[in-house]
Each structure stands twice: as C-alpha cells, then as structure tokens.
Scaffold this active site. Structure first.
Site, PDB file in Angstrom:
ATOM      1  N   HIS A 208      81.826  45.637  15.430  1.00 53.27           N
ATOM      2  CA  HIS A 208      82.569  45.483  16.692  1.00 53.27           C
ATOM      3  C   HIS A 208      81.874  44.604  17.722  1.00 53.27           C
ATOM      4  O   HIS A 208      82.455  44.297  18.759  1.00 53.27           O
ATOM      5  CB  HIS A 208      82.873  46.842  17.324  1.00 53.27           C
ATOM      6  CG  HIS A 208      81.666  47.510  17.929  1.00 53.27           C
ATOM      7  ND1 HIS A 208      80.865  48.344  17.214  1.00 53.27           N
ATOM      8  CD2 HIS A 208      81.127  47.438  19.170  1.00 53.27           C
ATOM      9  CE1 HIS A 208      79.881  48.777  17.988  1.00 53.27           C
ATOM     10  NE2 HIS A 208      80.005  48.233  19.181  1.00 53.27           N
TER      11      HIS A 208
HETATM   12  C1  UD1 Z   1      82.155  48.388  24.182  1.00 54.00           C
HETATM   13  C2  UD1 Z   1      80.753  48.077  24.722  1.00 54.00           C
HETATM   14  C3  UD1 Z   1      79.763  48.039  23.567  1.00 54.00           C
HETATM   15  C4  UD1 Z   1      79.832  49.313  22.746  1.00 54.00           C
HETATM   16  C5  UD1 Z   1      81.272  49.564  22.311  1.00 54.00           C
HETATM   17  C6  UD1 Z   1      81.350  50.895  21.600  1.00 54.00           C
HETATM   18  C7  UD1 Z   1      80.641  46.626  26.683  1.00 54.00           C
HETATM   19  C8  UD1 Z   1      80.373  45.248  27.177  1.00 54.00           C
HETATM   20  N1  UD1 Z   1      80.716  46.767  25.358  1.00 54.00           N
HETATM   21  O1  UD1 Z   1      82.538  47.318  23.359  1.00 54.00           O
HETATM   22  O2  UD1 Z   1      78.450  47.916  24.090  1.00 54.00           O
HETATM   23  O3  UD1 Z   1      79.025  49.151  21.609  1.00 54.00           O
HETATM   24  O4  UD1 Z   1      82.116  49.608  23.461  1.00 54.00           O
HETATM   25  O5  UD1 Z   1      82.457  50.999  20.787  1.00 54.00           O
HETATM   26  O6  UD1 Z   1      80.783  47.532  27.475  1.00 54.00           O
HETATM   27  N2  UD1 Z   1      90.369  48.229  22.680  1.00 54.00           N
HETATM   28  C9  UD1 Z   1      91.507  48.940  22.355  1.00 54.00           C
HETATM   29  N3  UD1 Z   1      91.521  50.278  22.603  1.00 54.00           N
HETATM   30  C10 UD1 Z   1      90.483  50.945  23.175  1.00 54.00           C
HETATM   31  C11 UD1 Z   1      89.338  50.211  23.515  1.00 54.00           C
HETATM   32  C12 UD1 Z   1      89.290  48.863  23.261  1.00 54.00           C
HETATM   33  O7  UD1 Z   1      92.476  48.388  21.835  1.00 54.00           O
HETATM   34  O8  UD1 Z   1      90.575  52.184  23.359  1.00 54.00           O
HETATM   35  C13 UD1 Z   1      90.324  46.781  22.349  1.00 54.00           C
HETATM   36  C14 UD1 Z   1      90.905  45.883  23.442  1.00 54.00           C
HETATM   37  O9  UD1 Z   1      91.535  44.812  22.809  1.00 54.00           O
HETATM   38  C15 UD1 Z   1      89.656  45.391  24.157  1.00 54.00           C
HETATM   39  C16 UD1 Z   1      88.637  45.318  23.024  1.00 54.00           C
HETATM   40  O10 UD1 Z   1      88.969  46.399  22.164  1.00 54.00           O
HETATM   41  O11 UD1 Z   1      89.833  44.170  24.784  1.00 54.00           O
HETATM   42  C17 UD1 Z   1      87.196  45.450  23.482  1.00 54.00           C
HETATM   43  O12 UD1 Z   1      87.008  46.656  24.251  1.00 54.00           O
HETATM   44  P1  UD1 Z   1      85.810  46.763  25.321  1.00 54.00           P
HETATM   45  O13 UD1 Z   1      85.745  48.125  25.846  1.00 54.00           O
HETATM   46  O14 UD1 Z   1      85.900  45.652  26.293  1.00 54.00           O
HETATM   47  O15 UD1 Z   1      84.530  46.447  24.463  1.00 54.00           O
HETATM   48  P2  UD1 Z   1      84.059  47.055  23.072  1.00 54.00           P
HETATM   49  O16 UD1 Z   1      84.098  45.964  22.060  1.00 54.00           O
HETATM   50  O17 UD1 Z   1      84.798  48.310  22.775  1.00 54.00           O
HETATM   51  N1  UDP Z   2      81.614  56.637  15.597  1.00 53.89           N
HETATM   52  C1  UDP Z   2      82.649  57.523  15.318  1.00 53.89           C
HETATM   53  N2  UDP Z   2      83.738  57.034  14.642  1.00 53.89           N
HETATM   54  C2  UDP Z   2      83.840  55.735  14.240  1.00 53.89           C
HETATM   55  C3  UDP Z   2      82.754  54.854  14.530  1.00 53.89           C
HETATM   56  C4  UDP Z   2      81.656  55.345  15.224  1.00 53.89           C
HETATM   57  O1  UDP Z   2      82.583  58.698  15.647  1.00 53.89           O
HETATM   58  O2  UDP Z   2      84.864  55.378  13.641  1.00 53.89           O
HETATM   59  C5  UDP Z   2      80.426  57.165  16.328  1.00 53.89           C
HETATM   60  C6  UDP Z   2      79.115  56.953  15.624  1.00 53.89           C
HETATM   61  O3  UDP Z   2      78.866  57.997  14.698  1.00 53.89           O
HETATM   62  C7  UDP Z   2      78.139  56.926  16.782  1.00 53.89           C
HETATM   63  C8  UDP Z   2      78.936  56.240  17.878  1.00 53.89           C
HETATM   64  O4  UDP Z   2      80.311  56.422  17.529  1.00 53.89           O
HETATM   65  O5  UDP Z   2      77.807  58.230  17.194  1.00 53.89           O
HETATM   66  C9  UDP Z   2      78.592  54.783  17.922  1.00 53.89           C
HETATM   67  O6  UDP Z   2      79.540  54.101  18.659  1.00 53.89           O
HETATM   68  P1  UDP Z   2      79.820  52.532  18.493  1.00 53.89           P
HETATM   69  O7  UDP Z   2      79.410  52.062  17.156  1.00 53.89           O
HETATM   70  O8  UDP Z   2      81.215  52.328  18.915  1.00 53.89           O
HETATM   71  O9  UDP Z   2      78.914  51.901  19.665  1.00 53.89           O
HETATM   72  P2  UDP Z   2      77.379  51.484  19.810  1.00 53.89           P
HETATM   73  O10 UDP Z   2      76.515  52.604  19.372  1.00 53.89           O
HETATM   74  O11 UDP Z   2      77.176  50.226  19.016  1.00 53.89           O
HETATM   75  O12 UDP Z   2      77.251  51.169  21.257  1.00 53.89           O
END
Ligand code: UD1
Ligand code: UDP
Length: 361
Positions: A208
């Site tokens: 992601h």
């Molecule tokens: C965010 C965090 C990242 C973290 C990740 C965990 C920042 C800059 N990034 O990244 O550090 O590792 O969360 O998962 O804060 N979207 C949906 N539904 C949702 C959420 C997101 O459709 O519930 C889609 C949207 O198209 C959105 C994209 O995902 O634009 C990115 O979401 P965003 O929260 O901006 O960043 P993450 O990639 O989730």
């Molecule tokens: N996780 C989850 N379901 C998923 C993917 C991740 O429960 O489908 C959990 C994972 O076990 C960990 C946390 O989400 O505890 C990590 O989140 P993510 O990878 O989104 O973000 P990051 O740690 O890179 O910020």
C-alpha cells in the site's frame, strides 16, 4: 484523587491496533478519563469499524469524517476539527500513534493549544525523506513532550537529533497485541478454511505504500512477480492498491488470491501460517518478525532495522530477482514461535504519563 483526561487521536488501520491495549489499560486506572477522536482518514468498514468491534475498543467520541484527499487538505481539515475539540474537551494530554497524517495533525493541534503531546512509536526513522511517513515522524517527534520508543535504535535516532528529554524505551505495544490476539487467532480464525489453504502452502502479501502504488508501472511489475512465485499468494488488498489495479487494468496472476482487507485476528492467522510474507507495511514486517515468519520487504529501506539484522527480513524492493532470491534464502528459516505472555507496555506508558502530569518526571 486528581483525575486526568487523555485524548487519543487515531484515524488509520495501524493506529486502531496500536491504541486498542492503551484504551483498555486506561480503564484500570481510576484516575483516567479517555476520549477518542477518529479523524476519519480510514472509513471503509473493513479499514476501520471492524477493528473497533473485534478489538472491543470504546467507540470514538468524535469522528471528524475527513476521508481521503491530498495530504494538505486531509491534514488541514484534521487540525481544524481537532483544534475545536481540544478547546472544548481541554484534555491533560493527547496521545498520537505511529506516523500517519492523523499523527501529524494530532501533534500540530495539541501543541498549538498547549496540551502535552505523547507520541507512541517515537524515534523510528527510515532516513528516506521522500516518504510522507518519515516527515510525519520527524515533525511529530520534534514537538512531543513524551516519546515512547519501541526499540533501542529509536532511542538512538532521537539522541542523534538532540532529543533526549521525555524519551522512554517501552516494550512494543504491537507485540503485546500480537501475543494476546495470536492465541485467539489460533483458536477462532476460519480464514484458512474459507480460502481453502493449509499451513505454509501459501505466501501472504500486502502492498500500500505510495511509492509502490502511485506508479502503475512499478505496481504492475510487482504484481507480475507475485504471479511468477512458486506458491499461491493471498493478497488482502488495501483500497488504494485496488483502485490503481482497477484504473490501470492490471491483471492478477492465477496464483494470486485477492481478498478485501481482513480483520486483525484473520490477518494474524494468515501471517502465522504463511510460508513467508511479502509486504511494504511497517506493522506487518514487525509482526512477521515477532512470529518468526520469513519476511521479504518490498522496500529499499526500513525503520525496523532489527528485523533485518536478525536475518528474518530481507529488503528486496520490487526487483523480481531479489524477491525470488530472498524467498529461497529465507525458506530454510521457517519455524514456529512459542509466544510468551503479553507484556504491560500500555500500562507502563499510561503510568509514565500520569507521573509526568503530576510533575514527578
Ligand atoms: C495511510 C498512511 C500510511 C499507513 C496506511 C495504513 C499517511 C500519509 N499514510 O496510507 O502511513 O501505512 O494508512 O494502512 O497517512 N481509501 C479508501 N478507503 C479507506 C481509506 C482509504 O478507499 O477507508 C483509499 C482512497 O482512495 C485514498 C487512498 O486509499 O485516497 C489512500 O488513503 P490514505 O489514508 O490517504 O493513505 P493510505 O495509503 O491508506
Ligand atoms: N492488517 C489487518 N488486515 C489487513 C492488513 C493489515 O488487520 O488486511 C493489520 C496488520 O496485522 C497490522 C496493521 O494492520 O497490525 C498494519 O497496518 P498497515 O499495513 O495498513 O499500515 P502500516 O503498519 O504500514 O502503517
């Protein structure tokens, strides 16, 4: 006895996992009131609500409903909403978690109204400033009053930046979570049966990070590599990744089992039973290391350097050859880890915070 109000700012999936034990531990302190603010950064049911239900967390008192958008829009809406809530609630301390935009917004809002700021998972550095998370970490740490570091390296990173006041090394709250919930996962999760897989007959992959998803060419290459691996690949798809795959018509190989994001307990079950994990997630890398499951990190660097030093994690970027070589090197290491009892990281962090608020630290 004086009571203290602690306001927790969360918004993204990994923050729900990090906060769960802290919110639970807070109930055992007679002097603490907990207020949870969800920024709304993650909003799909399987990215948010499912964690609150499964991990039995108190429901947020506020949801800012910020949703997706550019970083500037997301962060500014969060600061605006948080600023108003802080003025109304007047907490004694604000807890922020990890390194997302919700973390940074919480840090700015708290410091601007003069509330004590506590950063859980402080001091982590990838030394890659093109990562939005690295900027969020540096900025948050620079204004935090109490910094809870999960590793010795994190403490050293802060010291190198001249930050030593208010720094505490505590056990990793994600490890305590994993110990607690991996037992439940062993007994209760049906995800392997649902997906028709057996222990160690598949790889688990998550992707992601912006640098792996924003460039469709890079993501296409990575997906192609997954398709060439020698086992089925279970792939819980982050919505960001799903969107890029769909918009660019990137087809998945026949061995790829794409599923929606899974709840935490199912995720632990998938991790524990995987032959190896391929990921660009910070949290998943760490969980693989705790579980002693080989991990190939789809990044060029990591903030969790201990996982690499220990030999359980290999940094492979998105290079097909490096990924395949890493998997075959790590295959020999696969073993099962006996879990110890969960520690008390959450309680310790709260106790330190209370002492600090009482002026004893
Ligand atoms: C965010 C965090 C990242 C973290 C990740 C965990 C920042 C800059 N990034 O990244 O550090 O590792 O969360 O998962 O804060 N979207 C949906 N539904 C949702 C959420 C997101 O459709 O519930 C889609 C949207 O198209 C959105 C994209 O995902 O634009 C990115 O979401 P965003 O929260 O901006 O960043 P993450 O990639 O989730
Ligand atoms: N996780 C989850 N379901 C998923 C993917 C991740 O429960 O489908 C959990 C994972 O076990 C960990 C946390 O989400 O505890 C990590 O989140 P993510 O990878 O989104 O973000 P990051 O740690 O890179 O910020």
């Amino acid at each position: 006895m004086k009571r203290y109000k602690i306001l927790h700012v969360v918004g993204a999936r990994p923050q729900f996992v990090k906060m769960a034990l802290v919110a639970e531990a807070a109930k055992t302190f007679g002097c603490l009131e907990t207020v949870i603010v969800h920024t709304g950064q993650h909003y799909d049911r399987n990215m948010s609500d499912v964690f609150f239900s499964e991990l039995k967390m108190p429901r947020p008192g506020y949801n800012l409903g910020v949703g997706s958008g550019s970083h500037a829009v997301q962060i500014s809406k969060m600061i605006d909403g948080l600023g108003r809530i802080l003025v109304k609630e007047r907490p004694d301390a604000v807890f922020v978690y990890g390194d997302t935009n919700s973390t940074l917004a919480g840090a700015i809002a708290a410091t601007k109204v003069g509330v004590k700021l506590v950063h859980v998972e402080a001091g982590l550095r990838s030394f890659n400033r093109s990562m939005p998370e690295e900027i969020n970490r540096i900025m948050t740490d620079s204004v935090s009053d109490i910094l809870f570091c999960p590793t010795r390296t994190a403490v050293d990173n802060l010291r190198a930046e001249g930050v030593s006041k208010g720094v505490f090394r505590v056990e990793d709250v994600m490890l305590d979570m994993l110990i607690r919930y991996s037992r439940i996962a062993e007994k209760k999760s049906k995800i392997l049966i649902t997906l028709g897989r057996k222990r160690v007959d598949y790889y688990l992959a998550t992707v992601h990070r912006s640098y792996n998803t924003d460039d469709p060419k890079r993501l296409r290459g990575l997906i192609k590599t997954f398709g060439l691996l020698d086992k089925p690949v279970i792939f819980p798809m982050h919505p960001r990744t799903k969107k890029v795959l769909r918009d660019n018509k990137i087809a998945l190989g026949r061995n790829i089992i794409a599923v929606a994001p899974v709840p935490y307990v199912d995720m632990l079950s998938l991790e524990m039973n995987a032959a190896a994990i391929l990921t660009d997630s910070g949290g998943v890398q760490k969980e693989a290391f705790f579980l002693k499951v080989p991990c190939v990190t789809l990044r060029e660097e990591t903030e969790w350097v201990e996982t690499v030093r220990s030999g359980w994690n290999i940094l492979a970027g998105v290079d097909e050859g490096k990924i395949k070589r890493a998997l075959s090197k790590l295959a020999k290491k696969r073993k099962s880890k006996a879990m110890k009892k969960p520690g008390s990281s959450a309680k310790k962090m709260l106790a330190i915070t209370i002492s600090n608020l009482r002026g004893k630290r």
